[in-house]
Enzyme design. Structure first.
Site, PDB file in Angstrom:
ATOM      1  N   LEU A   1      -4.295  -6.785  -7.429  1.00 38.67           N
ATOM      2  CA  LEU A   1      -3.894  -7.858  -8.349  1.00 38.67           C
ATOM      3  C   LEU A   1      -5.028  -8.741  -8.845  1.00 38.67           C
ATOM      4  CD1 LEU A   1      -0.538  -8.893  -6.604  1.00 38.67           C
ATOM      5  CD2 LEU A   1      -0.866  -7.420  -8.612  1.00 38.67           C
TER       6      LEU A   1
ATOM      7  N   GLU B   1       6.290   6.022  -9.130  1.00 35.29           N
ATOM      8  CA  GLU B   1       4.849   5.730  -8.999  1.00 35.29           C
ATOM      9  C   GLU B   1       4.216   6.634  -7.942  1.00 35.29           C
ATOM     10  OE1 GLU B   1       4.015   1.548  -8.419  1.00 35.29           O
ATOM     11  OE2 GLU B   1       5.895   1.063  -9.430  1.00 35.29           O
TER      12      GLU B   1
ATOM     13  N   GLY C   1       0.779  -1.233   0.000  1.00 30.66           N
ATOM     14  CA  GLY C   1       0.000   0.000   0.000  1.00 30.66           C
ATOM     15  C   GLY C   1       0.809   1.281   0.000  1.00 30.66           C
TER      16      GLY C   1
ATOM     17  N   HIS D   1       0.875   1.058 -13.258  1.00 34.81           N
ATOM     18  CA  HIS D   1       1.633  -0.131 -13.682  1.00 34.81           C
ATOM     19  C   HIS D   1       3.112   0.249 -13.740  1.00 34.81           C
ATOM     20  CE1 HIS D   1       2.317  -4.029 -15.528  1.00 34.81           C
ATOM     21  NE2 HIS D   1       3.136  -3.417 -16.372  1.00 34.81           N
TER      22      HIS D   1
ATOM     23  N   ASN E   1      -5.381   2.847 -12.823  1.00 35.48           N
ATOM     24  CA  ASN E   1      -4.430   1.842 -12.344  1.00 35.48           C
ATOM     25  C   ASN E   1      -3.005   2.342 -12.561  1.00 35.48           C
ATOM     26  OD1 ASN E   1      -3.565  -0.856 -11.481  1.00 35.48           O
ATOM     27  ND2 ASN E   1      -2.973  -1.175 -13.618  1.00 35.48           N
TER      28      ASN E   1
ATOM     29  N   ASN F   1       1.594   2.988  -2.579  1.00 38.63           N
ATOM     30  CA  ASN F   1       0.913   3.908  -3.507  1.00 38.63           C
ATOM     31  C   ASN F   1      -0.324   4.517  -2.852  1.00 38.63           C
ATOM     32  OD1 ASN F   1       2.073   4.093  -6.359  1.00 38.63           O
ATOM     33  ND2 ASN F   1       2.250   1.922  -5.907  1.00 38.63           N
TER      34      ASN F   1
ATOM     35  N   ASP G   1      -4.130  -4.054 -18.489  1.00 34.39           N
ATOM     36  CA  ASP G   1      -3.179  -2.947 -18.736  1.00 34.39           C
ATOM     37  C   ASP G   1      -3.342  -2.360 -20.139  1.00 34.39           C
ATOM     38  OD1 ASP G   1      -0.692  -4.979 -17.054  1.00 34.39           O
ATOM     39  OD2 ASP G   1      -2.098  -3.514 -16.204  1.00 34.39           O
TER      40      ASP G   1
HETATM   41  C1  GRF Z   1       3.623  -1.337  -7.357  1.00 28.19           C
HETATM   42  O1  GRF Z   1       4.864  -1.597  -7.949  1.00 28.19           O
HETATM   43  C2  GRF Z   1       2.612  -1.134  -8.440  1.00 28.19           C
HETATM   44  O2  GRF Z   1       3.137  -0.560  -9.611  1.00 28.19           O
HETATM   45  C3  GRF Z   1       2.190  -2.508  -8.749  1.00 28.19           C
HETATM   46  O3  GRF Z   1       2.192  -3.205  -7.506  1.00 28.19           O
HETATM   47  C4  GRF Z   1       3.067  -2.543  -6.622  1.00 28.19           C
HETATM   48  C5  GRF Z   1       2.241  -2.136  -5.423  1.00 28.19           C
HETATM   49  O4  GRF Z   1       2.980  -1.556  -4.476  1.00 28.19           O
HETATM   50  N1  GRF Z   1       0.885  -2.501  -9.358  1.00 28.19           N
HETATM   51  P1  GRF Z   1       2.228  -0.943  -3.174  1.00 28.19           P
HETATM   52  O5  GRF Z   1       1.294  -2.011  -2.651  1.00 28.19           O
HETATM   53  O6  GRF Z   1       1.488   0.277  -3.617  1.00 28.19           O
HETATM   54  O7  GRF Z   1       3.351  -0.633  -2.247  1.00 28.19           O
END
Ligand code: GRF
Length: 219
Positions: free
Chosen positions: A90, A179, A12, A109, A107, A14, A150
């Site tokens: 996922l 990100e 988490g 990626h 999303n 992000n 994607d």
């Molecule tokens: C990130 O690398 C994102 O790009 C991918 O999964 C990872 C998630 O990281 N979809 P987090 O759970 O946000 O730390």
């Protein structure tokens, strides 16, 4: 103020980047719910730490992918969500989910789509493929979610150089930092109604970012 629902499957970070951007008033919006398909996803704990409703929805208990997705959609609706953010989520979204939130699901990626994306390209696998291919740049992409994997219209991208001594892990860490800039920016642009979706024959072909100064003259 827009209401955001965030879906996570892992640590988490992000999600945390969006939480922090809201706390710093860089994004004017409210995360009203965080949902995970993984009971122990640390992203749920990050939500709890911020007094945001954190809900685990079990794929197994739902009995089918359709029921699982319907349970998530109903939870999002119960929280009056306007924008759905997949932050390291996922599981596959059903057609019902995507059509319910058409052009309102984004999303992140960890590659420059269309490279190293699609089925089987997630987490460290993305970076392993980039290192194996010997690409000189990689990066991150934020896109709208459609029925493909994607394949939705790209909103933002940012590149990083792949260094000669990079491993998949060092590249992953550098892109993760990217990100954490890109996803909050995309959320901000959406919340400020600065994403112009260009559709041709009911298919999004591209997304234009409306610059601030043009906002006033937007029809
Ligand atoms: C990130 O690398 C994102 O790009 C991918 O999964 C990872 C998630 O990281 N979809 P987090 O759970 O946000 O730390």
């Amino acid at each position: 103020m827009l209401k955001i629902g965030v879906l996570v499957s892992g640590s988490g970070t992000n999600l945390q980047a969006i939480i922090d951007a809201i706390k710093q008033n860089n994004i004017i919006a409210e995360i009203v719910v965080v949902i995970s398909d993984k009971k122990n996803a640390f992203g749920l704990q990050r939500a709890i730490n911020e007094n945001i409703p954190a809900i685990f929805i079990s794929k197994k208990q739902a009995g089918s992918i359709e029921n699982f997705n319907t349970e998530i959609v109903n939870t999002l609706k119960d929280h009056l969500v306007d924008l759905v953010v997949l932050a390291g989520y996922l599981s596959i979204l059903s057609h019902h989910f995507i059509s319910t939130y058409r052009n309102r699901i984004i999303n992140i990626h960890p590659s420059l789509i269309p490279s190293f994306c699609g089925n089987g390209f997630y987490g460290i696998k993305v970076h392993e493929a980039a290192i194996k291919q010997g690409v000189k740049i990689s990066g991150a992409t934020v896109h709208f979610v459609d029925e493909g994997t994607d394949t939705g219209a790209i909103i933002l991208q940012k590149a990083v150089e792949v260094l000669p001594l990079d491993t998949a892990e060092t590249l992953q860490q550098r892109i993760l930092k990217l990100e954490h800039e890109l996803l909050p920016l995309a959320v901000k642009l959406f919340c400020e109604n600065r994403l112009q979706i260009i559709e041709i024959e009911n298919t999004i072909t591209k997304v234009l970012v409306i610059q601030n100064e043009l906002l006033s003259c937007r029809t």
